[in-house]
Write an enzyme that holds these catalytic residues in place. Sequence first.
Site, PDB file in Angstrom:
ATOM      1  CB  ILE A   1      17.592  -8.568   8.169  1.00 21.18           C
ATOM      2  CG1 ILE A   1      16.435  -8.277   9.122  1.00 21.18           C
ATOM      3  CG2 ILE A   1      18.905  -8.011   8.695  1.00 21.18           C
ATOM      4  CD1 ILE A   1      16.593  -8.878  10.491  1.00 21.18           C
TER       5      ILE A   1
ATOM      6  NE  ARG B   1      20.259 -12.304   7.029  1.00 14.72           N
ATOM      7  CZ  ARG B   1      18.933 -12.453   7.083  1.00 14.72           C
ATOM      8  NH1 ARG B   1      18.170 -11.864   6.201  1.00 14.72           N
ATOM      9  NH2 ARG B   1      18.382 -13.181   8.022  1.00 14.72           N
TER      10      ARG B   1
ATOM     11  CB  THR C   1      22.475   3.182   9.193  1.00 17.91           C
ATOM     12  OG1 THR C   1      21.615   2.955  10.311  1.00 17.91           O
ATOM     13  CG2 THR C   1      22.405   4.652   8.784  1.00 17.91           C
TER      14      THR C   1
ATOM     15  CB  SER D   1      -0.989  -0.008   1.168  1.00 14.68           C
ATOM     16  OG  SER D   1      -0.342   0.228   2.390  1.00 14.68           O
TER      17      SER D   1
ATOM     18  CG  ASN E   1      12.221   1.034   6.565  1.00 13.04           C
ATOM     19  OD1 ASN E   1      11.423   0.491   5.794  1.00 13.04           O
ATOM     20  ND2 ASN E   1      12.267   0.739   7.857  1.00 13.04           N
TER      21      ASN E   1
ATOM     22  CG  HIS F   1       9.687   1.156  12.041  1.00 12.92           C
ATOM     23  ND1 HIS F   1       9.855  -0.214  11.900  1.00 12.92           N
ATOM     24  CD2 HIS F   1       9.427   1.368  13.356  1.00 12.92           C
ATOM     25  CE1 HIS F   1       9.701  -0.788  13.075  1.00 12.92           C
ATOM     26  NE2 HIS F   1       9.446   0.145  13.981  1.00 12.92           N
TER      27      HIS F   1
ATOM     28  CD  GLU G   1       3.143   3.003   7.603  1.00 15.98           C
ATOM     29  OE1 GLU G   1       3.773   2.480   6.667  1.00 15.98           O
ATOM     30  OE2 GLU G   1       2.716   2.341   8.560  1.00 15.98           O
TER      31      GLU G   1
ATOM     32  CG  LEU H   1      15.999  -3.902  12.257  1.00 17.74           C
ATOM     33  CD1 LEU H   1      15.941  -4.180  10.765  1.00 17.74           C
ATOM     34  CD2 LEU H   1      15.536  -5.115  13.059  1.00 17.74           C
TER      35      LEU H   1
HETATM   36  C1  GAR Z   1       3.817  -0.690   6.752  1.00 17.98           C
HETATM   37  O1  GAR Z   1       3.062  -0.414   7.899  1.00 17.98           O
HETATM   38  C2  GAR Z   1       5.275  -0.374   7.007  1.00 17.98           C
HETATM   39  O2  GAR Z   1       5.485   0.728   7.836  1.00 17.98           O
HETATM   40  C3  GAR Z   1       5.731  -1.639   7.684  1.00 17.98           C
HETATM   41  O3  GAR Z   1       5.106  -2.664   6.977  1.00 17.98           O
HETATM   42  C4  GAR Z   1       3.866  -2.188   6.472  1.00 17.98           C
HETATM   43  C5  GAR Z   1       3.843  -2.475   5.000  1.00 17.98           C
HETATM   44  O4  GAR Z   1       2.581  -2.199   4.448  1.00 17.98           O
HETATM   45  N1  GAR Z   1       7.156  -1.759   7.654  1.00 17.98           N
HETATM   46  C6  GAR Z   1       7.876  -2.251   8.645  1.00 17.98           C
HETATM   47  O5  GAR Z   1       7.395  -2.696   9.664  1.00 17.98           O
HETATM   48  C7  GAR Z   1       9.370  -2.229   8.403  1.00 17.98           C
HETATM   49  N2  GAR Z   1      10.081  -2.406   9.635  1.00 17.98           N
HETATM   50  P1  GAR Z   1       2.413  -2.037   2.898  1.00 17.98           P
HETATM   51  O6  GAR Z   1       3.025  -3.294   2.252  1.00 17.98           O
HETATM   52  O7  GAR Z   1       0.938  -1.978   2.688  1.00 17.98           O
HETATM   53  O8  GAR Z   1       3.107  -0.784   2.469  1.00 17.98           O
END
Ligand code: GAR
Length: 216
Positions: free
Chosen positions: A94, A67, A143, A15, A109, A111, A176, A146
Amino acid sequence: MAKLRVGVLISGRGSNMAALIRAAEAADYPAEIACVVSNKPDAPGLALAAAANVPTVTVSHRDHPDREVFDRAVAAALERHGVEFVVLAGFMRIFSPWFPTRWAGRLINIHPSLLPAFKGLHVQRQALDAGVRLSGCTAHFVTLDLDSGPIIAQAAVPVVAGDTEETLSARILRQEHRLYPLVVRWFAEGRIAVDGEKVAVQGVPRGATLLFSPEA
Ligand code: GAR
């Protein structure tokens, strides 16, 4: 001016990716989505990207022995599409140290917490368990550590009685979708300067790097 070529990395729903694609459809948006890369072949976001005519690539972590080999394959896919800036959007792998080093200063990113609170997984559960009254999301540079890079901007939302992980996640997610396209715009406009742990965003109104939505 040429638009910044952005690569979006996803693992699932996509999304945030869709919000970026939508923003980039505006003629005056200074960035274009050059490709979407998923580490999961069945990520629903891949179909959304394809429907919007954005090139997609799957680089399955299962096909790579470690990785760093996986990271190098992702970077190669991004380079093939001329990507200049990499945006993680629900990318749940990761990296080895190689990837953030390769893209240092050009990798961000989002979060779903107000970092540095609540890193890692089950972030909204962590927020609910801690009893905080405010949560939100953070756009930050990536960076080696995490969920720890320099913070670019945050959006805050209330946590209210009766909230569940689902209701809080949905409230944060709406922010977001506002915040991330804004941050990518700022980067494309060359407004973002990093000085150690601190980020300055130049030429935006005071307070523009904090969105607050009181909607519960
Ligand atoms: C979002 O809430 C994003 O912030 C989170 O995953 C979701 C992805 O939703 N990311 C993390 O937790 C990264 N540490 P989306 O696929 O609908 O954008």
